[in-house]
Write a protein that holds these residues in place. Structure first.
Motif, PDB file in Angstrom:
ATOM      1  N   ASP A 165    -101.037  -9.312 -37.857  1.00 17.12           N
ATOM      2  CA  ASP A 165    -100.075  -9.586 -38.925  1.00 17.12           C
ATOM      3  C   ASP A 165     -98.883  -8.657 -38.731  1.00 17.12           C
ATOM      4  OD1 ASP A 165     -98.607  -9.775 -41.255  1.00 17.12           O
ATOM      5  OD2 ASP A 165    -100.359  -9.784 -42.580  1.00 17.12           O
ATOM      6  N   ARG A 166     -97.849  -9.156 -38.085  1.00 12.79           N
ATOM      7  CA  ARG A 166     -96.725  -8.301 -37.704  1.00 12.79           C
ATOM      8  C   ARG A 166     -95.976  -7.752 -38.904  1.00 12.79           C
ATOM      9  NH1 ARG A 166     -94.430 -12.161 -32.775  1.00 12.79           N
ATOM     10  NH2 ARG A 166     -96.286 -11.944 -31.445  1.00 12.79           N
ATOM     11  N   VAL A 167     -95.823  -8.547 -39.926  1.00 12.41           N
ATOM     12  CA  VAL A 167     -95.111  -8.059 -41.114  1.00 12.41           C
ATOM     13  C   VAL A 167     -95.865  -6.891 -41.730  1.00 12.41           C
ATOM     14  CG1 VAL A 167     -94.356  -8.654 -43.448  1.00 12.41           C
ATOM     15  CG2 VAL A 167     -94.000 -10.267 -41.560  1.00 12.41           C
ATOM     16  N   ARG A 168     -97.161  -7.017 -41.871  1.00 12.09           N
ATOM     17  CA  ARG A 168     -97.957  -5.929 -42.446  1.00 12.09           C
ATOM     18  C   ARG A 168     -97.897  -4.688 -41.572  1.00 12.09           C
ATOM     19  NH1 ARG A 168    -102.890  -3.848 -41.689  1.00 12.09           N
ATOM     20  NH2 ARG A 168    -103.438  -5.442 -40.158  1.00 12.09           N
ATOM     21  N   LEU A 169     -97.937  -4.869 -40.261  1.00 10.53           N
ATOM     22  CA  LEU A 169     -97.997  -3.737 -39.343  1.00 10.53           C
ATOM     23  C   LEU A 169     -96.644  -3.069 -39.123  1.00 10.53           C
ATOM     24  CD1 LEU A 169    -100.312  -5.298 -36.607  1.00 10.53           C
ATOM     25  CD2 LEU A 169    -100.935  -3.453 -38.184  1.00 10.53           C
TER      26      LEU A 169
ATOM     27  N   ALA B 287     -94.817  -5.916 -27.066  1.00 17.23           N
ATOM     28  CA  ALA B 287     -94.902  -5.221 -28.354  1.00 17.23           C
ATOM     29  C   ALA B 287     -93.609  -4.464 -28.647  1.00 17.23           C
ATOM     30  CB  ALA B 287     -96.093  -4.274 -28.356  1.00 17.23           C
ATOM     31  N   ALA B 288     -93.016  -3.850 -27.621  1.00 17.28           N
ATOM     32  CA  ALA B 288     -91.745  -3.146 -27.803  1.00 17.28           C
ATOM     33  C   ALA B 288     -90.638  -4.118 -28.183  1.00 17.28           C
ATOM     34  CB  ALA B 288     -91.382  -2.385 -26.531  1.00 17.28           C
ATOM     35  N   ARG B 289     -90.625  -5.276 -27.561  1.00 13.47           N
ATOM     36  CA  ARG B 289     -89.617  -6.287 -27.893  1.00 13.47           C
ATOM     37  C   ARG B 289     -89.760  -6.722 -29.344  1.00 13.47           C
ATOM     38  NH1 ARG B 289     -89.138 -11.248 -28.893  1.00 13.47           N
ATOM     39  NH2 ARG B 289     -91.379 -11.671 -28.621  1.00 13.47           N
ATOM     40  N   ILE B 290     -90.990  -6.934 -29.772  1.00 17.63           N
ATOM     41  CA  ILE B 290     -91.238  -7.338 -31.160  1.00 17.63           C
ATOM     42  C   ILE B 290     -90.816  -6.225 -32.117  1.00 17.63           C
ATOM     43  CG2 ILE B 290     -93.055  -7.922 -32.819  1.00 17.63           C
ATOM     44  CD1 ILE B 290     -94.563  -9.210 -30.394  1.00 17.63           C
ATOM     45  N   GLY B 291     -91.182  -4.978 -31.779  1.00 12.71           N
ATOM     46  CA  GLY B 291     -90.808  -3.854 -32.626  1.00 12.71           C
ATOM     47  C   GLY B 291     -89.304  -3.705 -32.752  1.00 12.71           C
ATOM     48  N   SER B 292     -88.619  -3.897 -31.653  1.00 14.92           N
ATOM     49  CA  SER B 292     -87.164  -3.816 -31.672  1.00 14.92           C
ATOM     50  C   SER B 292     -86.571  -4.887 -32.591  1.00 14.92           C
ATOM     51  CB  SER B 292     -86.612  -3.972 -30.252  1.00 14.92           C
ATOM     52  OG  SER B 292     -85.207  -3.878 -30.238  1.00 14.92           O
ATOM     53  N   ALA B 293     -87.163  -6.076 -32.572  1.00 15.14           N
ATOM     54  CA  ALA B 293     -86.679  -7.152 -33.421  1.00 15.14           C
ATOM     55  C   ALA B 293     -86.865  -6.837 -34.904  1.00 15.14           C
ATOM     56  CB  ALA B 293     -87.397  -8.457 -33.069  1.00 15.14           C
ATOM     57  N   PHE B 294     -87.842  -5.989 -35.227  1.00 14.04           N
ATOM     58  CA  PHE B 294     -88.043  -5.577 -36.611  1.00 14.04           C
ATOM     59  C   PHE B 294     -87.062  -4.483 -37.034  1.00 14.04           C
ATOM     60  CE2 PHE B 294     -91.871  -8.031 -36.713  1.00 14.04           C
ATOM     61  CZ  PHE B 294     -92.193  -8.184 -38.052  1.00 14.04           C
ATOM     62  N   GLY B 295     -86.325  -3.922 -36.061  1.00 12.75           N
ATOM     63  CA  GLY B 295     -85.296  -2.952 -36.414  1.00 12.75           C
ATOM     64  C   GLY B 295     -85.531  -1.533 -35.978  1.00 12.75           C
ATOM     65  N   TYR B 296     -86.587  -1.301 -35.196  1.00 15.72           N
ATOM     66  CA  TYR B 296     -86.843   0.063 -34.717  1.00 15.72           C
ATOM     67  C   TYR B 296     -85.935   0.377 -33.528  1.00 15.72           C
ATOM     68  CZ  TYR B 296     -91.113  -0.044 -37.529  1.00 15.72           C
ATOM     69  OH  TYR B 296     -92.015  -0.130 -38.569  1.00 15.72           O
TER      70      TYR B 296
ATOM     71  N   ALA C 175    -100.580  -2.083 -29.072  1.00 16.26           N
ATOM     72  CA  ALA C 175     -99.755  -3.191 -28.587  1.00 16.26           C
ATOM     73  C   ALA C 175    -100.453  -4.530 -28.823  1.00 16.26           C
ATOM     74  CB  ALA C 175     -99.445  -2.996 -27.103  1.00 16.26           C
ATOM     75  N   ALA C 176    -101.772  -4.551 -28.668  1.00 17.83           N
ATOM     76  CA  ALA C 176    -102.514  -5.793 -28.878  1.00 17.83           C
ATOM     77  C   ALA C 176    -102.416  -6.254 -30.327  1.00 17.83           C
ATOM     78  CB  ALA C 176    -103.972  -5.602 -28.481  1.00 17.83           C
ATOM     79  N   ALA C 177    -102.476  -5.292 -31.269  1.00 19.34           N
ATOM     80  CA  ALA C 177    -102.371  -5.654 -32.687  1.00 19.34           C
ATOM     81  C   ALA C 177    -100.997  -6.218 -32.997  1.00 19.34           C
ATOM     82  CB  ALA C 177    -102.660  -4.438 -33.559  1.00 19.34           C
TER      83      ALA C 177
END
Length: 336
Positions: free
Chosen positions: A54-58, A83-92, A47-49
Motif C-alpha cells: 500500500d504505497r499511500v500508507r507507506l 522503489a526509488a522512482r516511486i518514492g521520488s514521485a511521492f515527493g522525496y 523496496a519490495a513493500a
C-alpha cells in the motif's frame, strides 16, 4: 552522476535517524514543529513493500514535514531502482539506502548492515537508483560488521559508493555484530569509534559525511561539527527528549529563530494537527505516544507521561486529555 540537493545538504547539519516504529508521519510532524531546519527521515521501508504494498500508507507525507527523506532497504538493484522512482514521485528529494541495520530480518533478506560485506553490490544498487530518479541517493552504513577491520572495510566501502556517484553518506560509528548480538545490543555494546569516522572525513573530503551513534545532545553535535564533520544524526535522544535536542537546534546550528520558546507552545501548536487527525478517524495515542518525552527533566513530566499513557489510548480520547496532561506540567517562568 548523483543529483545533489543543496537544501538537503544544509539541512543535514542535523538529522533525526530513521527508527522503525518511531519515526512515522506523526513523529515527524512533532519534530518539524520543534525545528524548521533539521532533516527528517522515514522509517525504513523495504523496496519490495514499496513495489507491492500500500504505497499511500507507506510513503505519503505532509508537505509541512519537508525536508524529509525516504529510507529504503533492499539489495536488488532493479527493485531498488523502481522503489526509488516511486518514492521520488511521492515527493522525496532524497532516497537513502540502508546499509546499517543489524536485525535478523535484514540479514535473511540480504539488506542492512550485511551489505557492508558487499560494497560492489551496493555500488550497483545506488547506480541503478540514480538512473531511475532525480532524487539524491544517499547511503547510511556502519563502520564494519563482525570480524571486519573497520580501518580497512570502511574506506573500501566509501570508495565504492563514491565511485558510484554517492555524494552524501551517514556513518554509524559502531560495528554491527550480526552473530551474537541482538539488534538492541548492537545499538550500545560495540564501542564507538568517532576518531575513525573523523579520519574518513579527512580521507574523503568530497563526501558530505554525517556521523551517527551515541550522540545525545546539541552540545555534542556542535563539538563534532567543529571537529570537521559535515553533519550529525541523532536517534533515540531526539525521540525520547525531543525538546532538548530539537527545540534550540535552529538557533544553535543554523542561526535562525527557534519556532517556540517553551515546549508548552509546541503542544498547543500540535493541537490543530491532532484535531484533524481525530476528525479523520485517527486515535489520540497515535500522535501523543511520540510526545511523551517533551518535558523530560521538568516538574510535572511524570504526570504528563502518566496521563497520556493511561488515557490517550481509550476510545474517544480527545484534546481534553492532552489539555489535562499539559495542566500537570509546571509552567516555566518567562525569561527576564
Amino acid at each position: 552522476m548523483n543529483q545533489v540537493h543543496p537544501g538537503l545538504t544544509n539541512a543535514a547539519r542535523l538529522s533525526v535517524a530513521p527508527m522503525m516504529d518511531w519515526t512515522d508521519r506523526h513523529c515527524r510532524a512533532l519534530h518539524r514543529m520543534l525545528s524548521r531546519q533539521t532533516l527528517l527521515y522515514t522509517e525504513m521501508v523495504t523496496a519490495a513493500a514499496v513495489r507491492h504494498g500500500d504505497r499511500v500508507r507507506l510513503l505519503a507525507f505532509a508537505e509541512m514535514e519537508q525536508p524529509v527523506a525516504l529510507q529504503l532497504g533492499g539489495s536488488d538493484p532493479a527493485e531498488l531502482a523502481e522503489a526509488a522512482r516511486i518514492g521520488s514521485a511521492f515527493g522525496y528529494s532524497e532516497v537513502n539506502l540502508n546499509c546499517g541495520c543489524p536485525s535478523d530480518r535484514v540479514q535473511s533478506g540480504c539488506f542492512g548492515a550485511v551489505l557492508m560485506q558487499q560494497p560492489d553490490l551496493v555500488a550497483d544498487c545506488v547506480r541503478a537508483m540514480q538512473d531511475a530518479t532525480a532524487s539524491e541517493i544517499t547511503v547510511k552504513c556502519r563502520i564494519g560488521v563482525d570480524e571486519q577491520d573497520p580501518a580497512v572495510a570502511l574506506p573500501r566501502f566509501l570508495e565504492a559508493i563514491s565511485r558510484a556517484g554517492v555524494r552524501r553518506v551517514t556513518v554509524h560509528a559502531r560495528k554491527a555484530w550480526l552473530q551474537g548480538l541482538s539488534p538492541k545490543e548492537n545499538r550500545d555494546v560495540p564501542p564507538l569509534d568517532y576518531p575513525l569516522v573523523l579520519r574518513m572525513k579527512q580521507a574523503f573530503p568530497d563526501l558530505h559525511m554525517t556521523i551517527n551513534g551515541g550522540i545525545t545532545s546539541l552540545g555534542q553535535a556542535t563539538d563534532l561539527l567543529a571537529q570537521g564533520m559535515d553533519g550529525v544524526m541523532i536517534g533515540r535522544a531526539a525521540y525520547h527528549s525531543p525538546w532538548d535536542v530539537l527545540g534550540r537546534a535552529d538557533s544553535r546550528l543554523w542561526g535562525t529563530a527557534d519556532p517556540f520558546g517553551h515546549p508548552e507552545e509546541a503542544v498547543c501548536a500540535m493541537m490543530p494537527y491532532i484535531d484533524e487527525h481525530l476528525a479523520g478517524g485517527g486515535r489520540l495515542h497515535q500522535v501523543t505516544r511520540h510526545m511523551l518525552g517533551l518535558f523530560t527533566g521538568r516538574p510535572g513530566a511524570r504526570a504528563w507521561r502518566r496521563i497520556l499513557s493511561e488515557e490517550a489510548n481509550r476510545p474517544g480520547a480527545g484534546l481534553d486529555v492532552l489539555r489535562r496532561a499539559l495542566s500537570a506540567v509546571e509552567v516555566e517562568p518567562a525569561a527576564a
